[in-house]
Design a protein around this motif. Structure first.
Motif, short mmCIF file in Angstrom:
data_model
loop_
_atom_site.label_atom_id
_atom_site.label_comp_id
_atom_site.label_asym_id
_atom_site.label_seq_id
_atom_site.Cartn_x
_atom_site.Cartn_y
_atom_site.Cartn_z
N LEU A 102 91.22 -69.61 43.80
CA LEU A 102 90.11 -70.42 43.31
C LEU A 102 88.85 -69.56 43.15
O LEU A 102 87.94 -69.90 42.40
CB LEU A 102 89.85 -71.53 44.32
N ARG A 103 88.78 -68.46 43.86
CA ARG A 103 87.62 -67.57 43.76
C ARG A 103 87.53 -66.88 42.39
O ARG A 103 86.48 -66.38 42.01
CB ARG A 103 87.66 -66.51 44.86
N LEU A 104 88.67 -66.83 41.70
CA LEU A 104 88.66 -66.18 40.37
C LEU A 104 88.08 -67.13 39.33
O LEU A 104 88.35 -68.34 39.38
CB LEU A 104 90.10 -65.81 39.97
N THR B 198 83.42 -74.50 38.46
CA THR B 198 82.31 -74.45 37.50
C THR B 198 81.32 -73.39 38.00
O THR B 198 81.43 -72.93 39.15
CB THR B 198 81.59 -75.81 37.46
N PRO B 199 80.31 -73.02 37.20
CA PRO B 199 79.30 -72.09 37.72
C PRO B 199 78.68 -72.59 39.02
O PRO B 199 78.46 -71.82 39.95
CB PRO B 199 78.27 -72.01 36.59
N LEU B 200 78.46 -73.90 39.14
CA LEU B 200 77.92 -74.44 40.39
C LEU B 200 78.94 -74.29 41.51
O LEU B 200 78.62 -73.89 42.64
CB LEU B 200 77.56 -75.93 40.20
N GLY B 201 80.19 -74.58 41.20
CA GLY B 201 81.26 -74.46 42.21
C GLY B 201 81.42 -73.03 42.70
O GLY B 201 81.73 -72.79 43.87
N ASN C 231 81.75 -58.68 32.78
CA ASN C 231 82.34 -60.02 32.82
C ASN C 231 82.56 -60.39 34.27
O ASN C 231 83.12 -59.60 35.03
CB ASN C 231 83.70 -60.03 32.10
N GLN C 232 82.16 -61.60 34.61
CA GLN C 232 82.41 -62.06 35.98
C GLN C 232 83.85 -62.55 36.04
O GLN C 232 84.26 -63.40 35.25
CB GLN C 232 81.47 -63.22 36.33
N TYR C 233 84.64 -62.00 36.97
CA TYR C 233 86.02 -62.50 37.08
C TYR C 233 86.31 -63.10 38.45
O TYR C 233 87.38 -63.65 38.67
CB TYR C 233 87.03 -61.39 36.74
N GLU C 234 85.33 -62.99 39.34
CA GLU C 234 85.47 -63.58 40.68
C GLU C 234 84.08 -63.92 41.16
O GLU C 234 83.08 -63.44 40.60
CB GLU C 234 86.16 -62.58 41.59
N VAL C 235 83.98 -64.73 42.22
CA VAL C 235 82.68 -65.16 42.71
C VAL C 235 81.70 -63.99 42.82
O VAL C 235 80.54 -64.09 42.39
CB VAL C 235 82.84 -65.81 44.10
N ALA D 172 81.91 -71.49 46.56
CA ALA D 172 83.36 -71.25 46.49
C ALA D 172 84.04 -71.34 47.86
O ALA D 172 85.15 -71.86 47.98
CB ALA D 172 83.62 -69.89 45.87
N ASP D 173 83.36 -70.86 48.91
CA ASP D 173 84.00 -70.88 50.24
C ASP D 173 84.26 -72.31 50.69
O ASP D 173 85.34 -72.64 51.19
CB ASP D 173 83.15 -70.15 51.28
N ALA D 174 83.25 -73.17 50.48
CA ALA D 174 83.40 -74.57 50.88
C ALA D 174 84.47 -75.25 50.02
O ALA D 174 85.30 -76.03 50.53
CB ALA D 174 82.07 -75.31 50.74
N ALA D 175 84.49 -74.95 48.73
CA ALA D 175 85.49 -75.55 47.84
C ALA D 175 86.89 -75.10 48.26
O ALA D 175 87.82 -75.90 48.36
CB ALA D 175 85.22 -75.16 46.39
N ALA D 176 87.02 -73.81 48.55
CA ALA D 176 88.33 -73.25 48.91
C ALA D 176 88.87 -73.89 50.19
O ALA D 176 90.07 -74.15 50.31
CB ALA D 176 88.22 -71.74 49.06
#
Ligand code: SF4
Length: 391
Positions: free
Chosen positions: A326-328, A372-375, A235-239, A379-383
């Motif tokens: 947010l990385r989670l 989202t999967p795209l986000g 299961n993916q739980y982080e980026v 993730a770094d840019a979003a964060a």
């Protein structure tokens, strides 16, 4: 030793600053291991552990680096003996990062007997040519041998670290590495894209035009990773992190997720010891000096080996916490964020949330927000949108 703290810190990181040689992509602080330097470091670390022990009751311990497994057994015995004397054993999760070429049965036994229960193997690739390209000291054979050895010794929580978008790595080579790594059957998988960090040989090669960066290929490789990990029962739980065994809702805690890192991502306190290690307690961040000889000298003379200290404002601290969490894949439940930080994401980050949602990177509902999967891919840019450096 001082009085035990009434509100002890539950998370301990130890930076072991030695490697057999420097990998071409690596910007972590480490130096080439020498016997005398490792002995001196061990003595200094023991003293730093003594200083920190009254503030600590570790539930998670993480020895990272560098290459912690490069320390000889005699040094490990001293460190583990000191932790025993100081009441620092018994952590629920205790990880040591290992290079597959530097693990011996004797060392593994000494870790296991002290309570180490999670080992993280820096595999990076299963392709000999790429291992050489990266400057790694281990072979693919070392990976199989060390994995078997650790299983025989009874370690039931193993992580494999992989790397993708390595210059010269084709998609089919990456897929074979994934397949072989998954076949080993570890409980946890971490996988990062190569980063071109300044002051590394790889960065110089990039600057010299010797490397073509293919962003589309890197995206495809990330998709391969997510799909293969899922198909392999993770299961993916982080980026970049995947673990086996999803617990029941609502907590859905993965029994093999790295608890030590979860504490970082959820904005928890931690104490870091060793050269270059960071400590974060009550909104104050300090960092130890990134120079092993000077670190040892400072500790020997009774000084705190700190070269940087900052106190974050409450909003600055909350912004960082938002960015980490947010990385989670679980993102931030609104109420949890409020409990942890004292701020409401919906009020203080309303504009950013709206913009990221419009880009298709983030989803928000009555429970909370998550990428989202795209986000997750960005993730770094979003964060970064959540940081409040001016606050
Ligand atoms: S072994 Fe790890 S810490 Fe050491 S140089 Fe290589 S990547 Fe960096």
């Amino acid at each position: 030793m001082g009085e035990a703290d009434e509100n002890p810190v539950r998370s301990l990181y130890v930076h072991v600053p030695f490697c057999a040689r420097k990998c071409v992509y690596c910007a972590f602080y480490s130096e080439v291991a020498g016997e005398g330097a490792m002995e001196r470091f061990t003595e200094a670390l023991t003293r730093e552990l003594e200083q920190a022990a009254p503030r600590l009751r570790p539930e998670t311990v993480f020895f990272g680096g560098g290459t912690p497994s490069i320390l000889p057994r005699a040094q490990w015995q001293k460190i583990l003996g000191a932790m025993d004397r100081l009441g620092l054993l018994g952590a629920r999760e205790w990880t040591i990062e290992c290079n597959p070429a530097t693990v011996s049965e004797e060392k593994a036994r000494c870790w296991r007997d002290a309570g180490v229960n999670r080992l993280s193997l820096g595999v990076q690739s299963m392709d000999e040519a790429l291992l050489e390209r990266l400057g790694r000291i281990h072979s693919r054979d070392d990976v199989f041998k060390t994995f078997d050895l650790l299983r025989r010794m009874g370690f039931a929580n193993l992580n494999l670290d992989l790397m993708f978008a390595i210059p010269g790595q084709t998609r089919s080579v990456w897929r074979s590495t994934l397949e072989e790594a998954l076949r080993l059957g570890s409980e946890h998988l971490s996988s990062y894209e190569v980063i071109y960090e300044e002051d590394t040989p790889l960065f110089e090669q990039l600057q010299a035009g010797a490397i073509d960066v293919d962003e589309d290929l890197a995206c495809d490789m990330y998709e391969d990773l997510v799909e293969a990990a899922k198909a392999g029962g993770f299961n993916q739980y982080e980026v970049s992190n995947f673990a086996r065994h999803l617990g029941p809702p609502p907590a859905q805690i993965l029994s093999h997720a790295c608890r030590h890192n979860l504490n970082y991502w959820r904005g928890g306190s931690f104490i870091g010891l060793g050269p270059g290690a960071t400590t974060y307690v009550d909104g104050v961040r300090t960092r130890n000096i990134e120079d092993t000889a000077r670190y040892c000298g400072m500790v020997e003379s009774g000084a705190a080996p700190i070269d940087f200290r900052e106190k974050l404002s409450p909003l600055g601290r909350a912004g960082e916490t938002a960015a980490f969490g947010l990385r989670l894949t679980a993102g931030w439940p609104w109420t949890l964020f409020q409990q942890v930080s004292g701020f409401d994401l919906r009020t203080h980050w309303k504009t950013e949330i709206g913009e990221l949602a419009a880009r298709g990177w983030l989803q928000a509902d009555e429970e909370g927000l998550r990428l989202t999967p795209l986000g997750l891919r960005f993730a770094d840019a979003a964060a970064r949108e959540f940081l409040r450096p001016e606050a």
